[in-house]
Design an enzyme around this catalytic site. Structure first.
Site, PDB file in Angstrom:
ATOM      1  N   HIS A  19      98.731 -20.807  63.878  1.00 16.69           N
ATOM      2  CA  HIS A  19      98.449 -22.184  64.302  1.00 16.69           C
ATOM      3  C   HIS A  19      97.791 -22.116  65.674  1.00 16.69           C
ATOM      4  CE1 HIS A  19      99.059 -26.583  64.502  1.00 16.69           C
ATOM      5  NE2 HIS A  19      99.172 -26.352  65.805  1.00 16.69           N
ATOM      6  N   CYS A  20      96.566 -22.639  65.762  1.00 14.73           N
ATOM      7  CA  CYS A  20      95.800 -22.557  67.004  1.00 14.73           C
ATOM      8  C   CYS A  20      95.789 -23.925  67.669  1.00 14.73           C
ATOM      9  CB  CYS A  20      94.371 -22.101  66.717  1.00 14.73           C
ATOM     10  SG  CYS A  20      93.367 -21.907  68.204  1.00 14.73           S
ATOM     11  N   PRO A  21      96.462 -24.086  68.805  1.00 15.38           N
ATOM     12  CA  PRO A  21      96.426 -25.392  69.492  1.00 15.38           C
ATOM     13  C   PRO A  21      95.066 -25.701  70.098  1.00 15.38           C
ATOM     14  CG  PRO A  21      97.612 -23.776  70.820  1.00 15.38           C
ATOM     15  CD  PRO A  21      97.324 -23.123  69.505  1.00 15.38           C
ATOM     16  N   GLY A  62      93.454 -27.479  67.436  1.00 17.90           N
ATOM     17  CA  GLY A  62      94.263 -28.587  66.948  1.00 17.90           C
ATOM     18  C   GLY A  62      94.547 -28.542  65.466  1.00 17.90           C
ATOM     19  N   ASN A  63      94.663 -27.340  64.887  1.00 18.32           N
ATOM     20  CA  ASN A  63      94.894 -27.226  63.450  1.00 18.32           C
ATOM     21  C   ASN A  63      95.398 -25.828  63.130  1.00 18.32           C
ATOM     22  OD1 ASN A  63      94.985 -27.878  60.766  1.00 18.32           O
ATOM     23  ND2 ASN A  63      92.811 -28.393  60.580  1.00 18.32           N
TER      24      ASN A  63
END
Length: 388
Positions: free
Chosen positions: A167-169, A172-173
């Site tokens: 999960h890559c902040p 944002g997804n």
């Protein structure tokens, strides 16, 4: 007050579980935590805006007009890959329906048997064979499904994602099966754009230190350039390092989740069943493979049954006098069972004898009249004499 059931058609994305947000009638799908994503947009757009405003005019005149053109194309490609990664379905797997979940639970209980009280039940796994190697499929207690190979449950989005990478902040997804190639192209193009801006910022500072022609003062032109150099310098290490790490993973056909857990490099030394033992083949499979469709059908229609409270007006006296009163009668079952009380069984049997079946009911013309009383016998005899 009464409740009325209203059935209306809604889009499936409005009823999807999980912690995602949808925009544009379900076409855009992102995680709820988007603060870092806005920071990513600010850094990219802000740095490029300063570069186009202060460096490109000077470099286009004194060096080459192709410098701003190539920078604009690279910037557009970076933004396209970022939005494609952020706004797409990463490969979310739908949760099991209540009937499917009940069936899977029954299968698990039948396979494991009765577990004595106080003992931990065995892990819920299934074994599949991939390239002559056994791979375990784990059961997700939230989605009520056995996850496919390489899938994992994201705790931030609360969904199972096929070929889950991480999960890559910053985007944002989640990064999964359907948007991994766009994420890699985004990091690769952003690395090139950062190196490009950083290089020509240095060139601009050097050319200002040793000017060919005296056009503008040095203080007015190099202030924002130094700011861009600092931003690019600290961004360069993380972005280029991330791109190099994912290039290494693609060459081995691994995911970040598998690399962190040590799925194929642990104590057992299990070989990766998804690797082709060839760097070119692995890169072609990850970056040039088919684009998988979404299995969510976010914009499909479904029926939504909702209860709405409504106030019913009391009927008037005239209408109530003409209306036929409705009574509700509760009848016991005709066949007594083991749960029927003993004192209720004779009444049930008596009611069964009194109520005839629909097949034995006589037509209205052949029905017998009710038992007559003495008064009714006299009235009927007088009526017969008058007719004769």
């Amino acid at each position: 007050m009464s409740a009325v059931m209203i059935t209306r058609k809604v889009r499936k994305w409005e009823k999807l579980p999980g912690k995602n947000t949808f925009c544009c009638d379900g076409r855009v799908m992102m995680a709820r935590q988007k603060g870092v994503f806005y920071l990513t947009l600010f850094l990219i757009i802000g740095t490029c805006s300063l570069f186009f405003a202060f460096e490109c005019p000077y470099l286009a005149v004194h060096l080459s007009p192709a410098i701003p053109v190539f920078a604009a194309l690279l910037f557009l490609f970076v933004m396209a890959m970022l939005l494609r990664t952020s706004f797409s379905d990463p490969g979310v797997l739908p949760r099991a329906l209540p009937e499917e979940a009940t069936f899977i639970e029954m299968e698990i209980e039948a396979a494991n048997g009765n577990v004595p009280a106080g003992q931990r039940p065995p892990p819920r796994i299934r074994n599949v064979q991939i390239n002559n190697q056994i791979v375990k499929l784990k059961y997700c207690y939230t989605c009520k499904i056995f996850r496919p190979p390489r899938a994992s449950h994201c705790s931030i989005c609360d969904n199972c994602v096929d070929r889950f990478d991480h999960h890559c902040p910053w985007v944002g997804n989640c990064v999964g099966k359907r948007n991994y190639r766009y994420f890699y192209l985004f990091t690769l193009s952003l690395s090139l754009l950062t190196i490009y801006i950083f290089t020509f910022d240095i060139v601009h500072v050097v050319m200002r230190e040793y000017p060919v022609s005296h056009l503008c003062s040095q203080k007015e032109q190099t202030g924002f350039t130094v700011l861009e150099v600092l931003v690019c310098f600290f961004t360069l290490w993380s972005v280029v390092g991330l791109t190099g790490f994912h290039t290494y993973l693609i060459s081995l056909n691994q995911t970040t989740n598998e690399d962190i857990k040590g799925s194929w490099s642990g104590k057992n030394r299990v070989q990766n069943p998804y690797s082709h033992k060839n760097i070119i083949k692995n890169c072609c499979e990850v970056l040039c493979g088919p684009t998988y469709p979404s299995v969510l059908d976010r914009r499909g229609l479904m029926q939504d049954d909702s209860l709405v409270s409504a106030t019913c007006a009391a009927p008037s006296s005239s209408s109530s006098s003409n209306a036929t009163p409705q009574t509700t009668k509760t009848t016991a079952p005709l066949i007594p069972n083991e749960h029927t009380p003993d004192d209720a069984k004779p009444s049930i049997a008596a009611s069964a004898e009194k109520s005839p079946s629909p097949k034995e009911e006589l037509p209205p013309a052949l029905k017998l009249p009710p038992l007559a009383s003495p008064e009714t016998d006299a009235e009927t005899s007088i009526a017969k004499d008058k007719t004769h």
